[in-house]
Structure formats: C-alpha cells, structure tokens
Design a protein around this motif. Structure first.
Motif, PDB file in Angstrom:
ATOM      1  N   GLY A 263       0.818  -1.212   0.000  1.00  0.00           N
ATOM      2  CA  GLY A 263       0.000   0.000   0.000  1.00  0.00           C
ATOM      3  C   GLY A 263       0.848   1.256   0.000  1.00  0.00           C
ATOM      4  O   GLY A 263       0.551   2.227  -0.697  1.00  0.00           O
TER       5      GLY A 263
ATOM      6  N   ASN B  32      -6.078   4.490  -5.258  1.00  0.00           N
ATOM      7  CA  ASN B  32      -7.035   3.383  -5.220  1.00  0.00           C
ATOM      8  C   ASN B  32      -6.354   2.066  -4.861  1.00  0.00           C
ATOM      9  O   ASN B  32      -6.862   1.312  -4.021  1.00  0.00           O
ATOM     10  CB  ASN B  32      -7.778   3.254  -6.553  1.00  0.00           C
ATOM     11  CG  ASN B  32      -8.718   4.412  -6.796  1.00  0.00           C
ATOM     12  OD1 ASN B  32      -9.243   5.009  -5.858  1.00  0.00           O
ATOM     13  ND2 ASN B  32      -8.931   4.752  -8.049  1.00  0.00           N
ATOM     14  N   SER B  33      -5.220   1.790  -5.487  1.00  0.00           N
ATOM     15  CA  SER B  33      -4.492   0.557  -5.153  1.00  0.00           C
ATOM     16  C   SER B  33      -3.994   0.606  -3.720  1.00  0.00           C
ATOM     17  O   SER B  33      -4.017  -0.410  -3.016  1.00  0.00           O
ATOM     18  CB  SER B  33      -3.312   0.350  -6.107  1.00  0.00           C
ATOM     19  OG  SER B  33      -3.774   0.079  -7.407  1.00  0.00           O
TER      20      SER B  33
ATOM     21  N   VAL C  40      -5.410   2.032  -1.180  1.00  0.00           N
ATOM     22  CA  VAL C  40      -6.550   1.720  -0.313  1.00  0.00           C
ATOM     23  C   VAL C  40      -6.831   0.218  -0.329  1.00  0.00           C
ATOM     24  O   VAL C  40      -7.090  -0.392   0.713  1.00  0.00           O
ATOM     25  CB  VAL C  40      -7.799   2.536  -0.705  1.00  0.00           C
ATOM     26  CG1 VAL C  40      -9.046   2.013  -0.009  1.00  0.00           C
ATOM     27  CG2 VAL C  40      -7.590   4.011  -0.382  1.00  0.00           C
ATOM     28  N   ILE C  41      -6.757  -0.398  -1.492  1.00  0.00           N
ATOM     29  CA  ILE C  41      -6.994  -1.850  -1.589  1.00  0.00           C
ATOM     30  C   ILE C  41      -5.973  -2.616  -0.742  1.00  0.00           C
ATOM     31  O   ILE C  41      -6.336  -3.522   0.008  1.00  0.00           O
ATOM     32  CB  ILE C  41      -6.959  -2.312  -3.061  1.00  0.00           C
ATOM     33  CG1 ILE C  41      -8.196  -1.787  -3.798  1.00  0.00           C
ATOM     34  CG2 ILE C  41      -6.864  -3.837  -3.163  1.00  0.00           C
ATOM     35  CD1 ILE C  41      -8.148  -1.941  -5.303  1.00  0.00           C
ATOM     36  N   PHE C  42      -4.703  -2.242  -0.836  1.00  0.00           N
ATOM     37  CA  PHE C  42      -3.674  -2.934  -0.049  1.00  0.00           C
ATOM     38  C   PHE C  42      -3.840  -2.653   1.448  1.00  0.00           C
ATOM     39  O   PHE C  42      -3.606  -3.535   2.273  1.00  0.00           O
ATOM     40  CB  PHE C  42      -2.278  -2.550  -0.527  1.00  0.00           C
ATOM     41  CG  PHE C  42      -1.939  -3.095  -1.885  1.00  0.00           C
ATOM     42  CD1 PHE C  42      -2.097  -4.439  -2.189  1.00  0.00           C
ATOM     43  CD2 PHE C  42      -1.466  -2.245  -2.879  1.00  0.00           C
ATOM     44  CE1 PHE C  42      -1.781  -4.937  -3.441  1.00  0.00           C
ATOM     45  CE2 PHE C  42      -1.151  -2.736  -4.140  1.00  0.00           C
ATOM     46  CZ  PHE C  42      -1.307  -4.086  -4.419  1.00  0.00           C
TER      47      PHE C  42
ATOM     48  N   CYS D  51      -6.687  -2.137   2.870  1.00  0.00           N
ATOM     49  CA  CYS D  51      -7.832  -2.987   3.258  1.00  0.00           C
ATOM     50  C   CYS D  51      -7.351  -4.411   3.540  1.00  0.00           C
ATOM     51  O   CYS D  51      -7.789  -5.045   4.500  1.00  0.00           O
ATOM     52  CB  CYS D  51      -8.892  -3.022   2.152  1.00  0.00           C
ATOM     53  SG  CYS D  51      -9.949  -1.586   2.073  1.00  0.00           S
ATOM     54  N   GLU D  52      -6.453  -4.873   2.696  1.00  0.00           N
ATOM     55  CA  GLU D  52      -5.874  -6.204   2.899  1.00  0.00           C
ATOM     56  C   GLU D  52      -5.145  -6.255   4.244  1.00  0.00           C
ATOM     57  O   GLU D  52      -5.324  -7.199   5.024  1.00  0.00           O
ATOM     58  CB  GLU D  52      -4.906  -6.522   1.757  1.00  0.00           C
ATOM     59  CG  GLU D  52      -4.224  -7.863   1.858  1.00  0.00           C
ATOM     60  CD  GLU D  52      -3.198  -8.067   0.743  1.00  0.00           C
ATOM     61  OE1 GLU D  52      -2.293  -8.905   0.959  1.00  0.00           O
ATOM     62  OE2 GLU D  52      -3.273  -7.420  -0.320  1.00  0.00           O
TER      63      GLU D  52
ATOM     64  N   ASP E  79      -7.720  -6.308   7.086  1.00  0.00           N
ATOM     65  CA  ASP E  79      -8.367  -7.622   7.229  1.00  0.00           C
ATOM     66  C   ASP E  79      -7.455  -8.611   7.944  1.00  0.00           C
ATOM     67  O   ASP E  79      -7.902  -9.383   8.789  1.00  0.00           O
ATOM     68  CB  ASP E  79      -8.770  -8.185   5.864  1.00  0.00           C
ATOM     69  CG  ASP E  79      -9.935  -7.431   5.241  1.00  0.00           C
ATOM     70  OD1 ASP E  79     -10.630  -6.687   5.964  1.00  0.00           O
ATOM     71  OD2 ASP E  79     -10.136  -7.577   4.016  1.00  0.00           O
TER      72      ASP E  79
END
Length: 161
Positions: free
Chosen positions: A36, A46-47, A49-51, A53-54, A57
């Motif tokens: 991230g 955007n990427s 944020v995705i990382f 989120c990973e 989690d």
C-alpha cells in the motif's frame, strides 16, 4: 530481454523479502502495508486503499494484542483518503489514533486533521490542530508553516465577521 528483467526487479525484491522474513500474521500485515505504501508513493491512491484494506483484514485478529498495528493501518488509510479528497472517511480513521499511540502517529494525526480543517476553511480549528501537532513534534517544519498560515487566515476571517 534485459529491460523485462529490470522491470521485474521490484517484484522479485518484494517476494524475496516476504519469503525471507517468514509468513506470520504480523509479517503479512507488514507486507500488505508495504504494498500500500509503495502504491501511495506512486500516486495510485485506489491501489493503496486496496492494499491497506488487505492489511486491515489480516490485522483484525492482532488488534487485542497489538493495537498499534491497526493504528498504523488507520493512519495509512487516512493519508490515502485525504489524497482522494475523502476528508470525512479520513477523519473517521484518524479518530482511532489515541493518546497512547506512538508520537509520530499522534503528531501526524493532528497534522492531517489540521489539513482537513484548513480545506474546510475552518482556520481557527486548523491552527489549533497544527499547534497540537507541534506540541508532540516541535521539529515538524510543515506543521509550523501551516500553523502560521492558518493563524493568519483565522485572524483575517475573524476580522471580516
């Protein structure tokens, strides 16, 4: 051929680091956070944020024993959200940074909240937040500059009313 290998070097480096350091839960969070951060540095919000989120989690089971990990993830989210203009989402993540957090998180948390207040033209609030940031880290030059600017604009805003 040589160019293709050169383009793949960062990927090989990241994969190598992952295998060398092991694959425990904490390492997995760090790896996702690293991905991230790299995306963030490249301006790919955007990427990033995705990382993040990973990372979030994966970090959930660690939250009770190591809450500081989640605070770093929340700060990373907030930084990405601010860059996307998602100030309310960023504010929500910054609220998770507590008085017991690491100094750098507290200082930068106040700083980021100051940026949000400044964008909303709440200059007195921004000045107060930049001041809090400076109380934690008096060497932060950007916070000093933004504090002075916010203070000046707050004075002008008050005089105009």
């Amino acid at each position: 051929m040589g160019k293709k290998i050169y383009n793949l070097l960062p990927l090989y480096f990241v994969i190598s680091c992952f295998f060398i350091s092991g694959c425990g839960t904490e390492r997995q969070v760090q790896f996702a956070h690293l991905k991230g951060t790299l995306a963030w540095k490249q301006g790919d919000w955007n990427s990033a944020v995705i990382f993040f989120c990973e990372a979030e989690d994966i970090a959930v089971p660690l939250n009770d024993s190591k809450p500081q990990i989640m605070q770093y993830v929340d700060f990373a989210f907030a930084s990405s959200y601010i860059m996307q203009g998602e100030d309310k989402a960023a504010q929500g993540k910054l609220q998770h940074i507590s008085d017991g957090s690491a100094e750098v998180l507290r200082s930068q948390g106040f700083y980021q909240q100051g940026i949000i207040a400044f964008r909303e033209k709440k200059y007195a609030d921004a000045a107060a937040l930049f001041r809090k940031s400076l109380e934690v880290n008096s060497a932060d030059r950007d916070a000093k500059i933004n504090y002075e600017l916010s203070k000046q604009l707050s004075d002008k805003q008050r005089d105009m009313q």
